[in-house]
Scaffold this motif. Structure first.
Motif, PDB file in Angstrom:
ATOM      1  N   GLU A 153       0.825  -1.207   0.000  1.00  0.00           N
ATOM      2  CA  GLU A 153       0.000   0.000   0.000  1.00  0.00           C
ATOM      3  C   GLU A 153       0.860   1.258   0.000  1.00  0.00           C
ATOM      4  O   GLU A 153       0.556   2.227  -0.713  1.00  0.00           O
ATOM      5  N   LYS A 175      -3.767  -9.051   2.937  1.00  0.00           N
ATOM      6  CA  LYS A 175      -2.806  -8.392   3.826  1.00  0.00           C
ATOM      7  C   LYS A 175      -2.605  -9.201   5.103  1.00  0.00           C
ATOM      8  O   LYS A 175      -1.488  -9.330   5.614  1.00  0.00           O
ATOM      9  N   MET A 211      -6.082  -1.334  -8.025  1.00  0.00           N
ATOM     10  CA  MET A 211      -5.818  -0.545  -6.822  1.00  0.00           C
ATOM     11  C   MET A 211      -5.096   0.752  -7.180  1.00  0.00           C
ATOM     12  O   MET A 211      -5.440   1.837  -6.680  1.00  0.00           O
ATOM     13  N   ASP A 270       1.024   4.036  -3.127  1.00  0.00           N
ATOM     14  CA  ASP A 270       0.881   5.478  -2.868  1.00  0.00           C
ATOM     15  C   ASP A 270       2.062   6.254  -3.446  1.00  0.00           C
ATOM     16  O   ASP A 270       1.881   7.325  -4.042  1.00  0.00           O
ATOM     17  N   ASP A 279     -12.888  -3.445   0.179  1.00  0.00           N
ATOM     18  CA  ASP A 279     -11.496  -3.782   0.510  1.00  0.00           C
ATOM     19  C   ASP A 279     -11.362  -5.033   1.364  1.00  0.00           C
ATOM     20  O   ASP A 279     -10.295  -5.299   1.933  1.00  0.00           O
ATOM     21  N   ASN A 316      -8.617  -7.304  -0.055  1.00  0.00           N
ATOM     22  CA  ASN A 316      -7.295  -6.737   0.211  1.00  0.00           C
ATOM     23  C   ASN A 316      -6.917  -6.938   1.674  1.00  0.00           C
ATOM     24  O   ASN A 316      -5.761  -7.259   1.993  1.00  0.00           O
ATOM     25  N   LYS A 364      -6.587   4.636  -6.723  1.00  0.00           N
ATOM     26  CA  LYS A 364      -5.891   5.665  -5.961  1.00  0.00           C
ATOM     27  C   LYS A 364      -5.614   6.900  -6.825  1.00  0.00           C
ATOM     28  O   LYS A 364      -5.695   8.042  -6.342  1.00  0.00           O
TER      29      LYS A 364
END
Length: 499
Positions: free
Chosen positions: A193, A469, A220, A197, A462, A465, A224
């Motif tokens: 993540e 994770k 993803m 970003d 999510d 995800n 974003k």
């Protein structure tokens, strides 16, 4: 037209001619690969143990070399990992591709000086075939991004070890280095993540023309970008022309991608794995990917419905048929022999040899003898989404053998929607109808009141995800299994839904 664009067009025509040459002579091409593999590995430990000096034909090979998966080949691989030479292939590997197995834990797949170039050439040739077919080259002057694992490598007994996508990052040609994103520092970020970003920040103002990666992780990235700018990806990147993907079927994601992008974008499907780069889409309007017959790999195929039988027959490409589900085996110049990669494939053409990945031999549902495979569930949910006008973000399926309310067992579908349908039960019925048309065993179980119509559980935003994770597999090359014959994933998702 830039010098780079002109050079790409000329080179593309040259490579396309070379590909056509071996594609039009598939049997001879594979016979040559087979003979070279046996000859070159004759003095290795594996070659001596299996009498390679006596192998002259494929039938000799079948008698001498049994089918193995990683666990069954592990005694040899462990010797290579410890630093021993001439075990599976002459000399030592130049890399180990580290990958996670469901039963073997961490796997170390050897990459040799002979096998490594085929990974690079196949990816390059996929783009060159697109250029040769479309005549488009402007995108080579723009920026390109490959969403991948960290390129940082560690040493294990003198051999570099890392994820395949990270290893490949070291082979980006010099003429593409200025075009390539993200930066080396960003690519080395471990947390997915945080990495995405950072990639958004690096690329948001760039002229992105090629974007590549596994569809859920690219999605993803797109989400974003849209959240940051408020713009569809096609408007943000006006010259974005080509999406390159592999790892999972793109079809369930396609409607969501087109909405995020705001327009249609050409795509190229790849079939890479740590064990080899097996195929790529060489034609935009032909179904299936071109099997790489000239890349140091000899292929065998076993019909899926015979695979677990003692009398299973190992076929070469000259014996395969269109529309039949096969388990694919490879023998390669990386030192893998009659190796079960775990994938099932289906040929769409034998002139030339093109195929699609239909699933995983261990990823299916057959709790009641239905043997539902990945291709069937993906087609079913695609049709249901189109019929009901909804969009899917992610999904997985498992059997519910012991329902709490004393009703008949059923298949339980866990779906994260991009746009939730107005009638979940109608959506489930559309999936069920499509699955029954494709799989007669499943239909018989419904008709015979052994199973009841499948049920759809809505996974919160999510949710998948968060699950990936929680098991340390968010991003990179990691993929969520579409099918499970147990409820390990299903039970974890059920807990998150209840919460």
């Amino acid at each position: 037209m830039s010098i780079k664009s002109l050079g790409a067009k000329i080179f593309a025509k040259h490579i396309r001619k070379k590909i056509n040459k071996w594609a039009k002579n598939p049997i001879k091409t594979q016979e040559k690969v087979f003979n070279e593999l046996i000859l070159n590995a004759g003095k290795t430990a594996f070659g001596k143990d299996h009498g390679f000096h006596t192998i002259k034909t494929h039938q000799d090979f079948v008698k001498k070399v049994p089918i193995r998966d990683y666990e069954e080949l592990r005694s040899y691989v462990d010797r290579v990992v410890k630093g021993e030479s001439d075990v599976l292939w002459p000399g030592k590997p130049i890399y180990f591709a580290k990958t996670s197995g469901t039963t073997s834990g961490v796997k170390y797949i050897p990459l040799t000086s002979d096998s490594m170039p085929t990974h690079i050439q196949a990816a390059r040739n996929a783009i060159l075939c697109y250029i040769a077919e479309s005549g488009k080259t402007a995108f080579v002057d723009g920026k390109m991004i490959f969403l991948q694992g960290s390129p940082e490598l560690v040493e294990k007994n003198g051999i570099n070890l890392g994820r395949l996508s990270g290893i490949v990052a070291h082979y980006v040609p010099k003429y593409l280095q200025k075009n390539r994103l993200p930066s080396w520092e960003t690519n080395c970020i471990d947390d997915w993540e945080t990495k995405v970003d950072a990639i958004v920040e690096e690329t948001v103002d760039e002229n992105m023309t090629i974007i590549s990666g596994i569809p859920p992780w690219v999605q993803m990235y797109f989400e974003k970008l849209k959240q940051k700018t408020g713009k569809p990806i096609g408007e943000l990147f006006k010259n974005f022309e080509l999406f390159i993907y592999g790892g999972v079927n793109y079809e369930p994601y396609k409607a969501t991608f087109e909405k995020l992008i705001g327009r249609k974008v050409a795509s190229i499907e790849l079939y890479p794995a740590s064990e080899g780069f097996f195929a790529f889409q060489d034609k935009q309007h032909e179904k299936g990917m071109l099997l790489q017959l000239n890349s140091g790999m000899f292929y065998e195929f076993v019909k899926t419905d015979e695979f677990f039988e003692e009398t299973r027959k190992r076929l070469t490409i000259k014996d395969v048929e269109v529309g039949v589900n096969y388990v694919m085996l490879i023998s390669s110049n990386a030192g893998l022999w009659a190796y079960n990669i775990g994938d099932t494939v289906m040929f769409t053409s034998t002139s030339p040899y093109r195929l699609v990945v239909s699933g995983r031999i261990k990823h299916f549902i057959s709790a009641f003898g239905e043997h539902v495979i990945g291709k069937e569930v993906e087609q079913s949910i695609k049709e249901a989404a189109e019929t009901t006008g909804t969009m899917i973000k992610e999904f997985t399926v498992a059997p519910q053998i012991n329902p709490d309310d004393s009703e008949l067992p059923y298949h339980e579908w866990f779906v994260e929607f991009q746009e939730t349908p107005g009638d979940i039960e109608e959506f489930a019925l559309q999936i069920d109808n499509s699955l029954r048309k494709q799989n007669t065993y499943y239909d018989d179980l419904i008709v015979g009141n052994v199973l009841t119509t499948l049920k759809v559980r809505t996974v919160p935003k999510d949710g998948f995800n968060d699950y990936m994770k929680s098991i340390g597999k968010l991003g990179g090359q990691n993929k969520l299994p579409r099918l499970s014959n147990d409820r390990k994933i299903a039970d974890s998702l059920t807990i998150s839904i209840v919460k």
